[in-house]
Design a protein around this motif. Structure first.
Motif, PDB file in Angstrom:
ATOM      1  N   UNK A  48      13.882  -9.641  -4.317  1.00 50.87           N
ATOM      2  CA  UNK A  48      13.609  -9.415  -2.898  1.00 50.87           C
ATOM      3  C   UNK A  48      12.450 -10.297  -2.457  1.00 50.87           C
ATOM      4  N   UNK A  49      12.383 -10.546  -1.168  1.00 53.05           N
ATOM      5  CA  UNK A  49      11.241 -11.224  -0.585  1.00 53.05           C
ATOM      6  C   UNK A  49      10.744 -10.345   0.561  1.00 53.05           C
ATOM      7  N   UNK A  50       9.607  -9.699   0.343  1.00 51.70           N
ATOM      8  CA  UNK A  50       9.017  -8.819   1.346  1.00 51.70           C
ATOM      9  C   UNK A  50       8.298  -9.656   2.386  1.00 51.70           C
ATOM     10  N   UNK A  51       8.419  -9.281   3.661  1.00 56.18           N
ATOM     11  CA  UNK A  51       7.676 -10.000   4.700  1.00 56.18           C
ATOM     12  C   UNK A  51       6.179  -9.919   4.406  1.00 56.18           C
ATOM     13  N   UNK A  52       5.697  -8.699   4.184  1.00 59.18           N
ATOM     14  CA  UNK A  52       4.279  -8.479   3.923  1.00 59.18           C
ATOM     15  C   UNK A  52       4.138  -7.252   3.025  1.00 59.18           C
ATOM     16  N   UNK A  53       3.011  -7.199   2.329  1.00 55.86           N
ATOM     17  CA  UNK A  53       2.720  -6.028   1.518  1.00 55.86           C
ATOM     18  C   UNK A  53       1.208  -5.832   1.481  1.00 55.86           C
ATOM     19  N   UNK A  54       0.804  -4.572   1.489  1.00 59.23           N
ATOM     20  CA  UNK A  54      -0.594  -4.228   1.246  1.00 59.23           C
ATOM     21  C   UNK A  54      -0.678  -3.912  -0.240  1.00 59.23           C
ATOM     22  N   UNK A  55      -1.612  -4.561  -0.893  1.00 62.10           N
ATOM     23  CA  UNK A  55      -1.713  -4.516  -2.348  1.00 62.10           C
ATOM     24  C   UNK A  55      -3.118  -4.078  -2.744  1.00 62.10           C
ATOM     25  N   UNK A  56      -3.213  -3.287  -3.805  1.00 61.30           N
ATOM     26  CA  UNK A  56      -4.520  -2.967  -4.373  1.00 61.30           C
ATOM     27  C   UNK A  56      -5.067  -4.222  -5.047  1.00 61.30           C
ATOM     28  N   UNK A  57      -6.278  -4.575  -4.686  1.00 61.83           N
ATOM     29  CA  UNK A  57      -6.876  -5.820  -5.165  1.00 61.83           C
ATOM     30  C   UNK A  57      -6.920  -5.899  -6.697  1.00 61.83           C
ATOM     31  N   UNK A  58      -7.380  -4.865  -7.363  1.00 58.73           N
ATOM     32  CA  UNK A  58      -7.574  -4.919  -8.816  1.00 58.73           C
ATOM     33  C   UNK A  58      -6.272  -4.819  -9.604  1.00 58.73           C
ATOM     34  N   UNK A  59      -5.415  -3.882  -9.227  1.00 58.39           N
ATOM     35  CA  UNK A  59      -4.210  -3.625 -10.021  1.00 58.39           C
ATOM     36  C   UNK A  59      -3.008  -4.460  -9.606  1.00 58.39           C
ATOM     37  N   UNK A  60      -2.998  -4.947  -8.363  1.00 62.89           N
ATOM     38  CA  UNK A  60      -1.836  -5.656  -7.844  1.00 62.89           C
ATOM     39  C   UNK A  60      -0.705  -4.738  -7.420  1.00 62.89           C
ATOM     40  N   UNK A  61      -0.947  -3.432  -7.451  1.00 62.89           N
ATOM     41  CA  UNK A  61       0.085  -2.459  -7.076  1.00 62.89           C
ATOM     42  C   UNK A  61       0.345  -2.506  -5.574  1.00 62.89           C
ATOM     43  N   UNK A  62       1.610  -2.556  -5.200  1.00 63.86           N
ATOM     44  CA  UNK A  62       1.994  -2.531  -3.785  1.00 63.86           C
ATOM     45  C   UNK A  62       1.880  -1.094  -3.297  1.00 63.86           C
ATOM     46  N   UNK A  63       1.103  -0.878  -2.234  1.00 65.41           N
ATOM     47  CA  UNK A  63       0.946   0.474  -1.692  1.00 65.41           C
ATOM     48  C   UNK A  63       1.653   0.647  -0.350  1.00 65.41           C
ATOM     49  N   UNK A  64       2.010  -0.464   0.303  1.00 66.91           N
ATOM     50  CA  UNK A  64       2.724  -0.396   1.582  1.00 66.91           C
ATOM     51  C   UNK A  64       3.498  -1.690   1.777  1.00 66.91           C
ATOM     52  N   UNK A  65       4.771  -1.562   2.092  1.00 67.84           N
ATOM     53  CA  UNK A  65       5.610  -2.704   2.433  1.00 67.84           C
ATOM     54  C   UNK A  65       5.691  -2.762   3.950  1.00 67.84           C
TER      55      UNK A  65
END
Length: 114
Positions: A48-65
Motif C-alpha cells: 500500500x501507499x498511504x497518503x500520510x501517516x502520523x508516526x511515533x518518532x522513536x518506534x516508527x509505529x503508525x498511530x494514524x493514517x
C-alpha cells in the motif's frame, strides 16, 4: 488555455494538510507523507501507499493514517478499511481542500495520549 485556480487535485489537498500539520504535532509524533507499506505488512497480501501517516518518532509505529480526497463529496472508504487493518491504526479521511486546510483539530483529537 488557462488553469482553473478553483480546481484542487488530491496532491493540492495533501499539501494543504501537510502545511496545516507542519510543526503542530505534539511529541513524540511526526508526519510522514507517501508512506509505502510492502507486501506482507500487517499480514496483507498486497502492499500500500498511504497518503500520510502520523508516526511515533522513536518506534516508527503508525498511530494514524490520513487519506486525502479532492472532493468533499467523496464517500470512498474501502481503501481506508484495508489500510486500517494493515496498520492497526485509525484512518482519518480529509475530503476536500477546506477539510485539509482545517485538519489540525481532527488530527489532534485522534492521536493517542503522548
Amino acid at each position: 488555455m488557462a488553469v482553473n485556480p478553483e480546481h484542487w487535485s488530491e496532491s493540492d489537498c495533501r499539501l494543504a494538510a501537510a502545511i496545516a500539520l507542519h510543526g503542530q504535532l505534539p511529541e513524540p509524533y511526526i508526519l510522514k507523507t507517501e508512506v509505502k507499506l510492502p507486501r506482507g505488512y500487517g499480514g496483507s497480501t498486497r502492499g500500500a501507499r498511504l497518503d500520510m501517516a502520523i508516526v511515533e518518532r522513536e518506534s516508527g509505529r503508525i498511530v494514524l493514517v490520513i487519506e486525502t480526497k479532492r472532493s468533499p463529496r467523496s464517500t470512498a472508504s474501502a481503501q481506508g478499511e484495508r489500510y486500517g487493518a494493515m496498520t492497526r491504526a485509525p484512518v482519518l479521511y480529509l475530503r476536500g481542500i477546506e477539510a485539509c486546510r482545517e485538519c489540525l483539530p481532527a488530527v489532534l483529537s485522534r492521536l493517542p495520549p503522548g
